[in-house]
Design a protein around this motif. Sequence first.
Motif, PDB file in Angstrom:
ATOM      1  N   LEU A 100       0.741  -1.065   0.016  1.00  6.88           N
ATOM      2  CA  LEU A 100      -0.002   0.007  -0.034  1.00  6.88           C
ATOM      3  C   LEU A 100       0.626   1.431  -0.156  1.00  6.88           C
ATOM      4  N   ALA A 101       2.253   1.081   0.484  1.00  8.14           N
ATOM      5  CA  ALA A 101       3.107   2.378   0.627  1.00  8.14           C
ATOM      6  C   ALA A 101       3.888   2.419  -0.658  1.00  8.14           C
ATOM      7  N   ARG A 102       3.794   1.407  -1.695  1.00  8.50           N
ATOM      8  CA  ARG A 102       4.698   1.325  -2.773  1.00  8.50           C
ATOM      9  C   ARG A 102       4.886   2.572  -3.699  1.00  8.50           C
ATOM     10  N   SER A 103       3.687   3.060  -3.889  1.00  8.03           N
ATOM     11  CA  SER A 103       3.713   4.555  -4.473  1.00  8.03           C
ATOM     12  C   SER A 103       3.658   5.851  -3.777  1.00  8.03           C
ATOM     13  N   MET A 104       3.524   5.777  -2.315  1.00  6.40           N
ATOM     14  CA  MET A 104       3.330   6.723  -1.465  1.00  6.40           C
ATOM     15  C   MET A 104       4.315   7.562  -1.213  1.00  6.40           C
ATOM     16  N   ALA A 162       8.910  -1.421  -0.032  1.00  7.20           N
ATOM     17  CA  ALA A 162       7.403  -1.547   0.167  1.00  7.20           C
ATOM     18  C   ALA A 162       7.200  -3.125  -0.421  1.00  7.20           C
ATOM     19  N   ALA A 163       7.930  -3.247  -1.428  1.00  5.88           N
ATOM     20  CA  ALA A 163       7.760  -4.628  -2.147  1.00  5.88           C
ATOM     21  C   ALA A 163       8.042  -6.179  -1.551  1.00  5.88           C
ATOM     22  N   LYS A 164       8.662  -5.609  -0.257  1.00  8.33           N
ATOM     23  CA  LYS A 164       9.196  -6.708   0.608  1.00  8.33           C
ATOM     24  C   LYS A 164       8.845  -6.674   1.830  1.00  8.33           C
ATOM     25  N   ALA A 165       8.582  -7.716   2.675  1.00 11.00           N
ATOM     26  CA  ALA A 165       7.969  -7.641   4.142  1.00 11.00           C
ATOM     27  C   ALA A 165       9.351  -7.469   4.940  1.00 11.00           C
ATOM     28  N   PRO A 166       9.191  -6.501   5.966  1.00 14.13           N
ATOM     29  CA  PRO A 166      10.396  -6.680   6.961  1.00 14.13           C
ATOM     30  C   PRO A 166      10.687  -7.718   7.428  1.00 14.13           C
ATOM     31  N   GLN A 167       9.787  -8.800   7.633  1.00  7.53           N
ATOM     32  CA  GLN A 167      10.097 -10.033   8.140  1.00  7.53           C
ATOM     33  C   GLN A 167       8.882 -11.084   7.555  1.00  7.53           C
ATOM     34  N   PRO A 168       9.414 -12.269   7.712  1.00  6.72           N
ATOM     35  CA  PRO A 168       8.196 -13.288   7.345  1.00  6.72           C
ATOM     36  C   PRO A 168       7.016 -13.387   8.152  1.00  6.72           C
ATOM     37  N   PHE A 169       5.962 -13.797   7.832  1.00  7.13           N
ATOM     38  CA  PHE A 169       4.570 -13.903   8.566  1.00  7.13           C
ATOM     39  C   PHE A 169       4.675 -14.836   9.449  1.00  7.13           C
ATOM     40  N   ARG A 170       5.730 -16.077   9.304  1.00  7.41           N
ATOM     41  CA  ARG A 170       5.966 -17.092  10.277  1.00  7.41           C
ATOM     42  C   ARG A 170       6.958 -16.642  11.494  1.00  7.41           C
ATOM     43  N   SER A 171       7.622 -15.329  11.567  1.00 11.03           N
ATOM     44  CA  SER A 171       8.578 -15.000  12.485  1.00 11.03           C
ATOM     45  C   SER A 171       7.852 -13.844  13.428  1.00 11.03           C
ATOM     46  N   ALA A 172       6.786 -13.263  12.975  1.00  4.53           N
ATOM     47  CA  ALA A 172       6.188 -12.255  13.531  1.00  4.53           C
ATOM     48  C   ALA A 172       5.586 -12.371  14.941  1.00  4.53           C
ATOM     49  N   PRO A 173       5.608 -11.539  15.899  1.00  3.79           N
ATOM     50  CA  PRO A 173       4.735 -11.859  17.276  1.00  3.79           C
ATOM     51  C   PRO A 173       3.278 -11.559  16.806  1.00  3.79           C
ATOM     52  N   GLY A 174       2.668 -12.289  17.788  1.00  3.55           N
ATOM     53  CA  GLY A 174       1.096 -11.870  17.732  1.00  3.55           C
ATOM     54  C   GLY A 174       0.307 -10.856  18.165  1.00  3.55           C
ATOM     55  N   SER A 175       1.215  -9.945  18.841  1.00  2.00           N
ATOM     56  CA  SER A 175       0.684  -8.725  19.654  1.00  2.00           C
ATOM     57  C   SER A 175       2.137  -7.898  20.029  1.00  2.00           C
ATOM     58  N   GLY A 176       1.706  -6.942  20.811  1.00  4.34           N
ATOM     59  CA  GLY A 176       2.675  -6.083  21.457  1.00  4.34           C
ATOM     60  C   GLY A 176       3.519  -6.924  22.426  1.00  4.34           C
ATOM     61  N   TYR A 177       4.587  -6.392  22.842  1.00  2.00           N
ATOM     62  CA  TYR A 177       5.655  -7.154  23.580  1.00  2.00           C
ATOM     63  C   TYR A 177       5.171  -7.465  24.827  1.00  2.00           C
ATOM     64  N   GLN A 178       4.478  -6.993  25.494  1.00  2.00           N
ATOM     65  CA  GLN A 178       3.734  -7.267  26.763  1.00  2.00           C
ATOM     66  C   GLN A 178       2.296  -7.914  26.839  1.00  2.00           C
ATOM     67  N   SER A 179       2.231  -8.296  25.544  1.00  3.44           N
ATOM     68  CA  SER A 179       0.689  -8.691  25.334  1.00  3.44           C
ATOM     69  C   SER A 179       0.842 -10.325  24.767  1.00  3.44           C
ATOM     70  N   HIS A 180      -0.510 -10.739  24.152  1.00  7.65           N
ATOM     71  CA  HIS A 180      -0.508 -12.206  23.514  1.00  7.65           C
ATOM     72  C   HIS A 180       0.434 -12.767  22.606  1.00  7.65           C
ATOM     73  N   HIS A 181       0.840 -13.633  22.742  1.00  9.33           N
ATOM     74  CA  HIS A 181       1.680 -14.218  21.512  1.00  9.33           C
ATOM     75  C   HIS A 181       2.934 -13.519  21.307  1.00  9.33           C
ATOM     76  N   SER A 182       3.486 -12.876  22.336  1.00 12.51           N
ATOM     77  CA  SER A 182       4.586 -11.901  22.127  1.00 12.51           C
ATOM     78  C   SER A 182       5.889 -12.651  21.938  1.00 12.51           C
ATOM     79  N   TYR A 183       6.274 -13.372  20.929  1.00  9.99           N
ATOM     80  CA  TYR A 183       7.463 -14.022  20.611  1.00  9.99           C
ATOM     81  C   TYR A 183       7.516 -14.342  19.065  1.00  9.99           C
TER      82      TYR A 183
END
Length: 376
Positions: free
Chosen positions: A92-96, A129-150
């Motif tokens: 969404l930010a590719r041409s922004m 903007a054409a490449k994710a900063p990390q894979p979907f499978r390595s991201a945390p599920g929420s903020g660092y003090q919240s759920h699935h934060s790993y």
Amino acid sequence: MPAERLKRRDFLKLGAIAGATAVVASMPAPAFSAPARRTLAECLELDHVAMADASAPVSAAWRSIRLTAAEIRNPAIRTRVEAILDNPAPTLARSMGKGEKKAIYRELTAKGLLKDVTEADFMPPVGNAAKAPQPFRSAPGSGYQSHHSYPGGLATHTDLNTRVSLALYDGYRQVYDYMLDRDVVIAAQLLHDLHKPWVFQWDEHGESRGEMKLGGTGEHHPLGVAESIVRGLPAEVCVAQACAHNHPRTEKDEAQVVGWLTAASVIAGVDPVKHGLLAADGKTLPMPRRQEGFVTHLGDHDWVLTVPAAQWLIPVMEKVAVRDYKISENDLRKKPFNQFRNYVFSQATIMSLYETYAAKGEAELTRTIHSIVRPA
């Protein structure tokens, strides 16, 4: 020693995932092997992708997600969903440019959808903007003090929510003979947190980025809907996805969903009415309201238990870190503790560890942690 190996495997049965989608249900339950027992020094050297890829529960969740995506019958929807899972880039930010971003910021602020966020902080950092900063499978599920934060927390969170949504789909079909659009249910739930890999980028200290608010909710939500619009997902999928954080039961509730769809439309550069995202008056969802959004909302309730479980477990982890791993109090908000908890949580999941703590006590939890990271 055999007895020790048995102990190291004990906790894994707690991480087994109950239930399955139609495809996964026909397969044997995953037999998780014990995670590699590492030293604290080794944990400090691992990055988030390596931790996620080393995790049996995360790998199983990621495999389940991909198998469920493959069940989408509409090839256009399936192709787009799989492309996002493969690369959740902020296209969404590719041409922004700066000028367009400024105009979007001003429009969202004028509509009351953006408050207490500076223009500089509007949207997470974008490299390519054409490449994710990390894979979907390595991201945390929420903020660092919240759920699935790993590392890998997004995968386990999404897998659980998708299973719940499909169970609801089956329940409506079996009890009421109510035929929801299964493709929409799957796509909306798989994509409901698609921009968490962008929003919750890991930093050099092992902590994930903090989240701004947009439309009164976490920015990942409207940004994810905007990405689905830009990627060409049908309006019905985008509307159901927008309902993940609330449902249109009352005027007040529906106004929130309308706000998120409006914000997403501004960012994506589309007219929400012409695009089929809102009714002709722009004040409600398309009429009559479809039920796939309600199922997406009900399915996205893993947080009800997982948020407090994380908040109750993290202080116990801090206690164990100081006592058994010689991590100083000063380092409990720095890389030594962050990497320690990231590895333990990624390998066992917060929920499995909390169940051990709740059912068997702190001593058994400590033994399990010791089986994952060797004490000092």
